[in-house]
Design a protein around this motif. Structure first.
Motif, PDB file in Angstrom:
ATOM      1  N   VAL A  14       0.893  -1.165   0.000  1.00 57.16           N
ATOM      2  CA  VAL A  14       0.000   0.000   0.000  1.00 57.16           C
ATOM      3  C   VAL A  14       0.922   1.204   0.000  1.00 57.16           C
ATOM      4  CG1 VAL A  14      -1.735   1.295   1.284  1.00 57.16           C
ATOM      5  CG2 VAL A  14      -1.791  -1.208   1.311  1.00 57.16           C
ATOM      6  N   ASN A  19      -2.704   1.327  -4.252  1.00 54.10           N
ATOM      7  CA  ASN A  19      -3.069   0.468  -3.122  1.00 54.10           C
ATOM      8  C   ASN A  19      -2.856  -1.009  -3.396  1.00 54.10           C
ATOM      9  OD1 ASN A  19      -3.768   2.675  -1.525  1.00 54.10           O
ATOM     10  ND2 ASN A  19      -5.817   2.765  -2.399  1.00 54.10           N
ATOM     11  N   VAL A  54      -1.145   8.108   1.054  1.00 51.40           N
ATOM     12  CA  VAL A  54      -1.946   7.012   0.505  1.00 51.40           C
ATOM     13  C   VAL A  54      -3.353   7.551   0.225  1.00 51.40           C
ATOM     14  CG1 VAL A  54      -3.051   4.812   1.074  1.00 51.40           C
ATOM     15  CG2 VAL A  54      -0.616   5.171   1.588  1.00 51.40           C
ATOM     16  N   PHE A  57      -7.652   4.522   0.131  1.00 52.80           N
ATOM     17  CA  PHE A  57      -7.475   3.232   0.807  1.00 52.80           C
ATOM     18  C   PHE A  57      -8.692   2.944   1.669  1.00 52.80           C
ATOM     19  CE2 PHE A  57      -6.118   0.988   4.709  1.00 52.80           C
ATOM     20  CZ  PHE A  57      -5.685  -0.205   4.144  1.00 52.80           C
ATOM     21  N   TYR A  77      -2.512  -0.584   7.219  1.00 60.57           N
ATOM     22  CA  TYR A  77      -1.690  -0.712   6.001  1.00 60.57           C
ATOM     23  C   TYR A  77      -0.942  -2.051   5.990  1.00 60.57           C
ATOM     24  CZ  TYR A  77      -2.232   4.396   5.251  1.00 60.57           C
ATOM     25  OH  TYR A  77      -2.707   5.665   5.036  1.00 60.57           O
ATOM     26  N   GLY A 234       2.591   4.174   4.261  1.00 61.35           N
ATOM     27  CA  GLY A 234       2.208   2.956   3.564  1.00 61.35           C
ATOM     28  C   GLY A 234       2.854   1.728   4.167  1.00 61.35           C
ATOM     29  N   SER A 235       2.878   0.662   3.380  1.00 62.76           N
ATOM     30  CA  SER A 235       3.448  -0.603   3.851  1.00 62.76           C
ATOM     31  C   SER A 235       3.922  -1.435   2.669  1.00 62.76           C
ATOM     32  CB  SER A 235       2.406  -1.405   4.644  1.00 62.76           C
ATOM     33  OG  SER A 235       2.933  -2.649   5.064  1.00 62.76           O
TER      34      SER A 235
END
Length: 411
Positions: A14, A19, A54, A57, A77, A234-235
């Motif tokens: 993400v 996303n 982001v 989401f 995330y 994010g991640s």
């Protein structure tokens, strides 16, 4: 003891560029920027006016709203990225295999948004109105905890908190868990949601953030006019798996992790050691761990924050490790497009590095319009490039003098 081989079998992300990892990687290859105006908080309060946020989401695409409300944004995330990575790996964790599947997800600051909100509640309404979920929402290890709960992973469950090296340290530590035989599968990476008032105020106070308000040039690693990083969120999560375990279940393989280096500067709380001495040792350690000569490396995903010291010292570190070969390899900063995801940076950048190996495409450093004469390597300026490479490094360097480096091999 023979080292067990470790491969990447699933990826999920993400990011400010999308996303999903598919959206994100397409944007990376196209040289698109995820940087925009700072809107998550009131930008008028801060000298920094841009961020990489982001967008669109929805955690309810993954879990019920009732459960999501018990999680800080960084955990949401991480959970979404982990679920996507597990699906990508076609990984279903059975009760039988669960004790051999671990989770190791890093975060630099954890639930900062929750802390801010609950402190305001405490001040205005008193102790009785503070959420009972405050502490478990705030602590950085909760991304790992929630991913373990939702996916059913019962093996080692941990979290590296090493500032901007958190994601890379987490992946490296998870790699070592499998290599030594303590797990067969690890769900690992980083997650961060730092676009909150106090984080931005703190980074503004220590002059780390760019004051450039032009979203098209605000993040420009290795450029002579760089003046700070763009905060992002994010991640990025990868599924690491022991090679024979992956082959036995017919998993697709993106690439192989073959080396890991982690060092400390012992120098300063925020500034890197002169010449990138600590970063150089981390890269050398990763090469030694993988039994790879410097001349075999074709690409480095740089930490490349777009700050004056980092980009110069990282360039010097690469020269000290690779000698003349430093001018033959490519090194780019994908932060030029994603912004700086702090503890999550190493997670998404590990994914970009593996995809660069697999697809033979080197991500660009965008906005490199006026190169710094002291930053004189090949930074893949402005456009992605096709190149067949066998080995690649991913660097992450953090406040506190943390340096981490992963070495990947094409599978």
């Amino acid at each position: 003891m023979e080292k067990r081989r470790v491969v990447v079998t699933g990826i999920g992300a993400v990011t400010p560029l999308g996303n999903t990892i598919e959206e994100t990687w397409e944007a990376i290859k196209a040289g698109k920027s995820g940087v925009g105006p700072l809107t998550r908080v009131d930008a008028e309060k801060f000298p920094a006016k841009v961020a990489a946020q982001v967008n669109d989401f929805n955690i309810e695409d993954f879990i019920e709203r009732k459960e999501a409300r018990k999680m800080d944004r960084f955990t949401q995330y991480a959970l979404a990225a982990s679920m996507m990575a597990a699906k990508d790996a076609d990984l279903t964790i059975t009760e039988e295999m669960a004790p051999r599947v671990g989770v190791w997800i890093g975060s630099g600051i954890g639930g900062m948004e929750t802390f801010e909100q609950q402190f305001v509640t405490f001040q205005e309404r008193g102790v009785r109105r503070v959420s009972p979920f405050f502490v478990p929402m705030m602590i950085p290890d909760m991304a790992s905890g929630q991913v373990s709960i939702y996916l059913g992973a019962k093996g080692i469950n941990s979290c590296s908190v090493t500032a901007c090296a958190s994601g890379t340290n987490s992946i490296g530590d998870a790699y070592k868990v499998i290599e030594r035989g303590d797990a067969d599968v690890m769900i690992t990476g980083g997650a961060e949601a730092p676009i909150v008032q106090m984080a931005i105020a703190g980074f503004c106070a220590n002059t780390a953030l760019t004051l450039n308000q032009d979203i098209t040039t605000a993040c420009r690693p290795f450029d002579a006019n760089r003046d700070g990083f763009v905060i992002a969120e994010g991640s990025g999560i990868v599924i690491l798996e022991e090679l024979e375990h992956a082959k036995a279940r017919g998993a697709k393989i993106y690439g192989e992790v073959v080396g890991y280096g982690s060092t400390g500067d012992a120098h300063h709380i925020t500034a890197p050691a002169p010449g990138g001495e600590g970063a150089a040792r981390a890269m050398a350690q990763a090469l030694q761990d993988g039994g790879v000569e410097p001349s075999q490396v074709g690409y480095i995903n740089a930490h490349g924050t777009s700050t004056p010291y980092n980009d110069l010292f990282e360039t010097q570190a690469v020269k000290s490790v690779f000698g003349e070969h430093a001018y033959n390899l490519a090194m780019s900063s994908t932060k030029s497009m994603t912004g700086h995801l702090l503890g999550a940076a190493g997670g998404i950048e590990a994914i970009f590095t593996v995809l660069a190996l697999k697809e033979g495409i080197l991500p660009p450093t965008i906005n490199l319009l006026d190169p710094d004469p002291e930053c004189d390597l090949d930074y893949v300026p402005n456009e992605a490039r096709e190149a067949s490479i066998e080995y690649a490094l991913s660097n992450s360097l953090g406040f506190g003098g943390h340096n981490a480096c992963l070495l990947f091999k094409k599978y």
